[in-house]
Motif scaffolding. Structure first.
Motif, PDB file in Angstrom:
ATOM      1  N   GLU A  18      28.851  42.431  32.778  1.00 62.33           N
ATOM      2  CA  GLU A  18      29.591  43.057  33.549  1.00 62.33           C
ATOM      3  C   GLU A  18      30.529  44.074  32.782  1.00 62.33           C
ATOM      4  O   GLU A  18      31.328  43.429  32.052  1.00 62.33           O
ATOM      5  N   LYS A  73      43.117  40.420  44.722  1.00 58.84           N
ATOM      6  CA  LYS A  73      43.207  41.568  43.844  1.00 58.84           C
ATOM      7  C   LYS A  73      44.310  42.366  44.280  1.00 58.84           C
ATOM      8  O   LYS A  73      44.759  43.284  43.358  1.00 58.84           O
ATOM      9  N   ARG A  85      27.774  33.725  37.617  1.00 54.08           N
ATOM     10  CA  ARG A  85      28.675  34.572  37.384  1.00 54.08           C
ATOM     11  C   ARG A  85      29.453  34.620  36.104  1.00 54.08           C
ATOM     12  O   ARG A  85      29.866  35.535  35.445  1.00 54.08           O
ATOM     13  N   THR A 137      34.448  43.489  32.732  1.00 53.19           N
ATOM     14  CA  THR A 137      34.982  42.193  32.089  1.00 53.19           C
ATOM     15  C   THR A 137      34.392  42.216  30.551  1.00 53.19           C
ATOM     16  O   THR A 137      34.999  41.053  29.636  1.00 53.19           O
ATOM     17  N   HIS A 176      29.827  37.330  33.088  1.00 53.86           N
ATOM     18  CA  HIS A 176      31.131  37.694  32.623  1.00 53.86           C
ATOM     19  C   HIS A 176      31.353  37.416  30.870  1.00 53.86           C
ATOM     20  O   HIS A 176      31.662  38.368  30.453  1.00 53.86           O
ATOM     21  N   TYR A 236      41.187  38.412  36.171  1.00 53.33           N
ATOM     22  CA  TYR A 236      40.035  39.142  36.850  1.00 53.33           C
ATOM     23  C   TYR A 236      39.784  38.344  38.017  1.00 53.33           C
ATOM     24  O   TYR A 236      39.445  36.973  38.022  1.00 53.33           O
ATOM     25  N   LYS A 237      39.791  38.807  39.284  1.00 57.33           N
ATOM     26  CA  LYS A 237      39.444  38.277  40.350  1.00 57.33           C
ATOM     27  C   LYS A 237      38.185  38.768  41.270  1.00 57.33           C
ATOM     28  O   LYS A 237      37.811  40.053  41.142  1.00 57.33           O
ATOM     29  N   GLY A 238      37.378  37.818  41.564  1.00 58.23           N
ATOM     30  CA  GLY A 238      36.093  38.151  42.135  1.00 58.23           C
ATOM     31  C   GLY A 238      35.453  37.018  43.098  1.00 58.23           C
ATOM     32  O   GLY A 238      36.016  35.976  43.416  1.00 58.23           O
ATOM     33  N   GLN A 239      34.283  37.377  43.553  1.00 58.58           N
ATOM     34  CA  GLN A 239      33.533  36.586  44.653  1.00 58.58           C
ATOM     35  C   GLN A 239      31.925  36.512  44.304  1.00 58.58           C
ATOM     36  O   GLN A 239      31.465  37.721  43.641  1.00 58.58           O
ATOM     37  N   THR A 240      31.376  35.407  44.550  1.00 59.14           N
ATOM     38  CA  THR A 240      30.038  35.370  44.151  1.00 59.14           C
ATOM     39  C   THR A 240      29.569  34.112  44.898  1.00 59.14           C
ATOM     40  O   THR A 240      30.138  33.331  45.618  1.00 59.14           O
ATOM     41  N   GLU A 284      39.053  37.509  48.406  1.00 63.99           N
ATOM     42  CA  GLU A 284      38.980  38.641  47.454  1.00 63.99           C
ATOM     43  C   GLU A 284      39.922  39.672  47.199  1.00 63.99           C
ATOM     44  O   GLU A 284      40.758  39.905  46.281  1.00 63.99           O
ATOM     45  N   LYS A 285      40.036  40.325  48.342  1.00 65.49           N
ATOM     46  CA  LYS A 285      40.894  41.436  48.500  1.00 65.49           C
ATOM     47  C   LYS A 285      42.232  41.270  48.399  1.00 65.49           C
ATOM     48  O   LYS A 285      42.932  41.819  47.810  1.00 65.49           O
TER      49      LYS A 285
END
Length: 82
Positions: free
Chosen positions: A36, A67, A27, A39, A31, A17-21, A63-64
């Motif tokens: 969330e 993903k 975060r 996840t 998860h 899983y990829k994300g930003q915070t 992040e984009k």
């Protein structure tokens, strides 16, 4: 303020899983606590890669890009930049 882009891995479902915070610690807690929806089914998650960016815009762009990587390219990316 710094922003973080991260990749987490769930051995239980063998998934990334990829994300930003803006707060990586919080975060990861969210998860792994089932807060969330995306996840919740993969708990526990393990942080396998992260980096910081100076702006949220830069973090969102990275992040984009992450993903859009295939599973094989994601694994290659983690190995190359860890």
């Amino acid at each position: 303020m710094k922003y973080f882009v991260y990749i987490i891995y769930s051995p239980g479902i063998d998934s990334y899983y990829k994300g930003q915070t803006s707060c990586l610690e919080d975060r990861l807690f969210r998860h792994n606590s089932g807060y969330e929806k995306a996840t919740r089914h993969g708990v526990p998650w393990k942080l396998v890669w992260s980096t910081s960016k100076p702006t949220r815009g830069e973090a969102l762009m990275l992040e984009k890009k992450l993903k859009n990587l295939s599973r094989a390219k994601t694994i290659e990316f983690i190995k190359k930049y860890s």
